[in-house]
Write an enzyme that holds these catalytic residues in place. Structure first.
Site, PDB file in Angstrom:
ATOM      1  N   HIS A  71      20.349  44.612  33.574  1.00 44.39           N
ATOM      2  CA  HIS A  71      19.632  43.797  34.555  1.00 44.39           C
ATOM      3  C   HIS A  71      19.005  44.704  35.622  1.00 44.39           C
ATOM      4  CE1 HIS A  71      22.687  41.126  32.700  1.00 44.39           C
ATOM      5  NE2 HIS A  71      21.658  40.295  32.663  1.00 44.39           N
ATOM      6  N   SER A 128      18.829  35.962  30.672  1.00 49.15           N
ATOM      7  CA  SER A 128      19.157  36.336  32.047  1.00 49.15           C
ATOM      8  C   SER A 128      18.133  37.289  32.662  1.00 49.15           C
ATOM      9  CB  SER A 128      20.548  36.974  32.119  1.00 49.15           C
ATOM     10  OG  SER A 128      20.619  38.124  31.291  1.00 49.15           O
ATOM     11  N   ASP A 136      26.187  48.141  34.896  1.00 42.21           N
ATOM     12  CA  ASP A 136      25.181  47.232  34.336  1.00 42.21           C
ATOM     13  C   ASP A 136      23.847  47.964  34.296  1.00 42.21           C
ATOM     14  OD1 ASP A 136      23.302  45.301  33.761  1.00 42.21           O
ATOM     15  OD2 ASP A 136      24.023  43.835  35.217  1.00 42.21           O
TER      16      ASP A 136
END
Length: 439
Positions: A421, A177, A418
């Site tokens: 990312h 990702s 998060d």
């Protein structure tokens, strides 16, 4: 009853039946001729033969043989089996040349004149996982930082020039990702100059493709978080209890990336989630071996490197490897008084050579050794140190979460932030500036 009706229908139309039969024979003959023609073309096309020669023998491996439903019949200790290849190029990787400026060493400079390189809301392909402003982040300073190497300058980003580099080519990102985030970043950097009716995006799948018609070019993303074939290769349903890989096979992915002109690989984060189970290609009884994440990653990297080393098209194909993307899970690593993580951070780390636990030095050393054996066949994009400074660049709580958050989580934002990312526009845009610099 159906057969009787058909027979009665045919009996009333004998001429039509004969005509239809002749037509079907003609179609079958034409199809057979075309198949023979294609086989003849493939046989006399050295490039196609070269690519196929580097695919595993399909008689010994069905690419769908391992999937998310695959289970181990039993698990044994790792036997010590290795992946070997005969390297023939011991030059240093391209990006480590001592004759060039080290563009990976430098500092972040606040620049709200030339940055950001695009506007979040103007990119129709933006991911809700990375669109931080859309999901409530009011502080936009994370968009205005520019990477400045110590002793030289990065090549200035130029959309028109990048498209010319990509004209008639397939650029494919292969990985997890984080690599998908870099892919979305590049699409957002480039899409604005392509008319809406001249561009398209395929649905999210194992291979997702952005096409630019007037350049006859594509920017693609192949979901392959562990590089080799695994039970986690479904781009949506990959949250599984056991991580099972084929350490000696990348058939499923290789069959898609073999024709790309520019390849950008990454892998790292998924190897840090506990032991990995190895299901060797030759194992017919479902017996797995278990190995720690770093050891399993080394096997996968060597299988990947074996293909890179044997690629007959390496003089025309460009292969890049992106080093690990750091996480910022523990605020105490840059601020001893902190008990949080990246949540609430709005400024880069200024300590030179800062290194947190989100980047693993032993793993980096292992990867470096493998890449060194590949020499000039691979260009390294060493994004780790420069990304280490950017504790402010993660989505934190400002992204779409597909699972409902509990009241307990909502009361403590650090618990669901998060810090893996990256917001866009942001850090991955610099990774793509580095890619542009070396292309």
């Amino acid at each position: 009853m159906v057969q009787i009706n058909v027979w009665k229908w045919s009996k009333r139309r004998p001429c039509f039946q004969i005509t239809f039969l002749i037509f079907m024979v003609f179609i079958a003959a034409t199809s057979l001729f075309n198949e023979l023609k294609i086989q003849h073309f493939d046989h006399h096309n050295p490039q196609i033969q070269s690519d196929r020669n580097h695919l595993p023998n399909s008689n010994h491996l069905n690419p769908t043989e391992i999937d998310r439903f695959t289970e181990c019949s039993s698990t044994e200790k790792y036997s010590g089996r290795k992946i070997e290849w005969n390297e023939n190029d011991r030059l240093k990787p391209v990006s480590d040349s001592e004759k060039e400026c080290d563009v990976f060493s430098g500092k972040w400079v606040f620049d709200n004149t030339s940055h950001p390189l695009y506007i979040e809301s103007s990119c129709p392909y933006m991911s809700d996982q990375l669109a931080c402003h859309k999901h409530g982040r009011a502080d936009l300073n994370y968009q205005y930082w520019r990477w400045q190497p110590n002793d030289c300058n990065l090549k200035r980003w130029n959309v028109a020039e990048m498209w010319e580099k990509l004209r008639g080519k397939r650029l494919m990102f292969v990985g997890d990702s984080l690599n998908r985030g870099q892919w979305i970043s590049l699409v957002c950097l480039l899409q604005s100059v392509v008319p809406a009716n001249k561009r398209s995006m395929s649905p999210n799948a194992h291979l997702t493709i952005f096409r630019a018609e007037e350049y006859n070019a594509s920017i693609e993303f192949l979901w392959a978080p562990l590089l080799v074939d695994s039970n986690s290769d479904d781009p949506v349903n990959h949250r599984l209890g056991d991580r099972i890989i084929r350490p000696d096979s990348a058939y499923r992915h290789l069959s898609k990336w073999a024709d790309a002109d520019i390849l950008v690989f990454n892998t790292y984060l998924w190897w840090r989630q506990g032991p990995v189970k190895l299901l060797w290609k030759s194992e017919e009884n479902g017996v797995c071996e278990e190995l720690d994440g770093q050891g399993a990653m080394e096997l996968a990297m060597k299988t990947w490197a074996k293909w890179v080393n044997s690629d007959d098209n390496h003089n025309k194909r460009r292969v890049f490897f992106v080093t690990m993307s750091p996480t910022h899970q523990w605020g105490r690593e840059w601020n001893p008084k902190s008990e949080g993580n990246c949540y609430g951070e709005n400024h880069p780390i200024t300590e030179k050579k800062y290194w947190g636990s989100g980047s693993d030095l032993p793993t980096m050393t292992m990867v470096e050794n493998i890449l060194a054996r590949l020499g000039s066949k691979v260009t390294v994009l060493n994004i780790t140190q420069l990304s280490e400074y950017r504790k402010d660049g993660h989505p934190s709580i400002y992204r779409k979460f597909w699972e409902t958050l509990s009241p307990e989580q909502l009361s403590k934002p650090e618990s669901y932030s998060d810090c893996i990312h990256w917001c866009l526009p942001g850090v991955p845009d610099v990774w793509n500036e580095l890619l542009f610099h070396f292309l």
